[in-house]
Design an enzyme around this catalytic site. Structure first.
Site, PDB file in Angstrom:
ATOM      1  N   MET A 280      -7.110  10.893  18.677  1.00  0.00           N
ATOM      2  CA  MET A 280      -6.205  11.445  19.678  1.00  0.00           C
ATOM      3  C   MET A 280      -4.751  11.087  19.378  1.00  0.00           C
ATOM      4  SD  MET A 280      -8.410  10.676  23.140  1.00  0.00           S
ATOM      5  CE  MET A 280      -7.201  11.379  24.240  1.00  0.00           C
ATOM      6  N   ALA A 281      -4.526   9.835  18.970  1.00  0.00           N
ATOM      7  CA  ALA A 281      -3.155   9.395  18.687  1.00  0.00           C
ATOM      8  C   ALA A 281      -2.573  10.130  17.485  1.00  0.00           C
ATOM      9  CB  ALA A 281      -3.145   7.885  18.449  1.00  0.00           C
ATOM     10  N   LYS A 282      -3.373  10.308  16.438  1.00  0.00           N
ATOM     11  CA  LYS A 282      -2.880  11.013  15.255  1.00  0.00           C
ATOM     12  C   LYS A 282      -2.670  12.497  15.547  1.00  0.00           C
ATOM     13  CE  LYS A 282      -2.083   8.203  11.877  1.00  0.00           C
ATOM     14  NZ  LYS A 282      -0.666   8.038  11.441  1.00  0.00           N
TER      15      LYS A 282
ATOM     16  N   ARG B 158       0.806  -1.204   0.000  1.00  0.00           N
ATOM     17  CA  ARG B 158       0.000   0.000   0.000  1.00  0.00           C
ATOM     18  C   ARG B 158       0.846   1.264   0.000  1.00  0.00           C
ATOM     19  NH1 ARG B 158      -5.380  -1.263   1.619  1.00  0.00           N
ATOM     20  NH2 ARG B 158      -5.580   0.367   3.181  1.00  0.00           N
TER      21      ARG B 158
ATOM     22  N   TYR C 111      -8.013   6.747  17.999  1.00  0.00           N
ATOM     23  CA  TYR C 111      -7.210   6.969  16.786  1.00  0.00           C
ATOM     24  C   TYR C 111      -7.040   8.471  16.534  1.00  0.00           C
ATOM     25  CZ  TYR C 111      -6.036   7.350  11.836  1.00  0.00           C
ATOM     26  OH  TYR C 111      -5.441   7.689  10.636  1.00  0.00           O
TER      27      TYR C 111
ATOM     28  N   ASP D  21      -3.019  12.341   9.115  1.00  0.00           N
ATOM     29  CA  ASP D  21      -4.401  12.135   8.681  1.00  0.00           C
ATOM     30  C   ASP D  21      -5.073  13.499   8.695  1.00  0.00           C
ATOM     31  OD1 ASP D  21      -7.279  11.488   8.693  1.00  0.00           O
ATOM     32  OD2 ASP D  21      -6.636   9.436   9.087  1.00  0.00           O
TER      33      ASP D  21
END
Length: 263
Positions: free
Chosen positions: A166-168, A18, A164, A150
């Site tokens: 929050m992590a990004k 990918r 997700y 993102d």
């Protein structure tokens, strides 16, 4: 053609397929020696390495590791030694590996520690700790770090993807913080995809055709992006010697109209 012994070296995490594979291929076409990192996709990584070594012998190597190596000093040291041992130097580090899945919080379901740990490990903690561990080698080459982010990590979160998101968002702040902390010896930038790769059709994230059409309709350029679009931006940032602390959205204009809360 760059002499193989002096060609720059790039390590891309999660690059067996990918977007990661597209970045590796694009860098290889620019005469980079490439380190293809993977965890579970070992056969795809080896196939990609073989393909690139057919084009230019001894220009690609595979590095197999779970990113949880960052939680143990001896395992992290082994990862660093393997990374540098591949070609003897490191010029570019690309944080591409990521876990992505919903973590809905309702009266029926709840977010657990395992989800928190996994999503923050791959999207925030590992990029930071690997950057730190490999920093001396990047400094020696006046190199750079690039994170895959993102478009939803900045003020437009996915609904039901709280952890997700929050992590990004943390990874995005890491890019900007490290750009200050590591200047002038190492540049740090990010690329934020929109819809550039749809989930695999046999995965639990697969999208129905009607939803895919709805997504395309929401994109001003009226098409799904390609992994190569991300790779092109990564290669630009590698070569842009006066750019640091910047994040390029590669989303077909979707961020201009997106209100958040949708895929």
């Amino acid at each position: 053609m760059t002499d193989l012994d002096t060609a720059p070296v790039i390590l891309v995490t999660g690059s067996a397929k990918r977007i990661g594979a597209a970045i590796v291929k694009a860098a290889h076409r620019q005469d980079y020696r490439v380190i293809i990192h993977c965890h579970n996709s070992q056969s795809e990584a080896q196939q990609l390495s073989d393909e690139l070594n057919q084009i230019r012998p001894h220009s690609a190597k595979v590095l197999i590791a779970d990113l949880s190596v960052i939680n143990a000093k001896d395992r992290l040291d082994t990862f660093v030694k393997a990374s540098i041992g591949a070609f003897g130097q490191l010029d570019v580090l690309v944080h591409n590996a990521s876990r992505f899945y919903p973590t809905p919080i309702t009266s029926i379901t709840s977010i657990d520690n395992e989800q928190w740990d996994e999503l923050f490990l791959t999207n925030a903690k590992a990029p930071l700790i690997l950057s730190q561990a490999l920093l001396p080698y990047l400094q020696a080459q006046q190199g750079c770090i690039i994170s895959l982010l993102d478009i939803h990590a900045h003020n437009k979160p996915f609904k039901d993807y709280t952890v997700y998101n929050m992590a990004k968002a943390a990874q995005r702040m890491m890019v900007q913080s490290l750009a200050l902390d590591l200047a002038p010896s190492v540049r740090v930038n990010g690329v934020a995809p929109g819809v550039n790769v749809l989930p695999e059709t046999d995965s639990d994230q697969a999208l129905e055709p009607t939803l895919q059409h709805s997504i395309v309709d929401s994109i001003p350029l009226q098409r799904i992006g390609k992994p190569e679009d991300i790779a092109h931006s990564v290669l630009y940032l590698i070569q842009a010697s006066y750019v640091t602390g910047q994040i390029i959205d590669v989303d077909g204009g979707r961020g201009l109209t997106l209100a958040g809360g949708k895929y």
